[in-house]
Scaffold this active site. Structure first.
Site, PDB file in Angstrom:
ATOM      1  NE  ARG A   1       5.731   6.328   2.014  1.00 30.39           N
ATOM      2  CZ  ARG A   1       4.724   6.727   2.789  1.00 30.39           C
ATOM      3  NH1 ARG A   1       3.468   6.419   2.468  1.00 30.39           N
ATOM      4  NH2 ARG A   1       4.954   7.448   3.862  1.00 30.39           N
TER       5      ARG A   1
ATOM      6  CE  LYS B   1      -3.884   6.949  -1.356  1.00 29.07           C
ATOM      7  NZ  LYS B   1      -5.319   7.209  -1.363  1.00 29.07           N
ATOM      8  CB  CYS B   2       1.020   1.846   4.384  1.00 27.89           C
ATOM      9  SG  CYS B   2       1.692   1.064   5.868  1.00 27.89           S
ATOM     10  N   GLY B   3       3.346   4.206   5.398  1.00 28.41           N
ATOM     11  CA  GLY B   3       4.766   4.414   5.663  1.00 28.41           C
ATOM     12  C   GLY B   3       5.513   3.121   5.925  1.00 28.41           C
TER      13      GLY B   3
ATOM     14  CG  ASN C   1      -1.800   1.219   1.288  1.00 29.91           C
ATOM     15  OD1 ASN C   1      -1.644   2.179   0.544  1.00 29.91           O
ATOM     16  ND2 ASN C   1      -2.760   1.189   2.199  1.00 29.91           N
TER      17      ASN C   1
END
Length: 113
Positions: free
Chosen positions: A15, A10-12, A8
């Protein structure tokens, strides 16, 4: 070795796990599961390969996932909910020839390299 990250962007944490893989010289196949969705076979395989079962793949921070757990939902109910709402599955999940792990914390992805 084949490396797949169910990611995802958008997920730190997701990432960070992807960056860690790349730092190790690995360019994984990136599956943005919120776009592609889940299928029964993939979820069942990941539940088995991670060793956490379907309930263990649920993202406890999601209210609908928590409700499933509180209700004692069986595997069929979890599968149906996760297929309908891909966000209910924890991220990231990294799968290789050696196994699969939920990358929380991100360093866990190193276990399957």
């Amino acid at each position: 070795m084949t490396v797949v990250i169910f990611h995802n962007p958008k997920c730190g944490t997701s990432r960070n796990a992807l960056a860690l893989l790349r730092e190790q010289g690995v360019e994984p196949t990136v599956v943005e599961y919120l776009k592609t969705g889940w299928d029964r076979a993939t979820l069942e395989r990941l539940a088995t390969r991670t060793g956490v079962g379907l309930a263990g793949l649920l993202r406890k921070k999601e209210a609908d996932a928590e409700a499933l757990l509180d209700a004692g939902a069986d595997d069929d109910a979890i599968l149906a909910a996760a297929i309908a709402q891909p966000i209910l599955i924890e991220r990231p999940i990294v799968e290789t020839d050696k196994g699969a792990v939920i990358g929380r914390p991100p360093q866990r992805v190193l276990e399957v390299l």
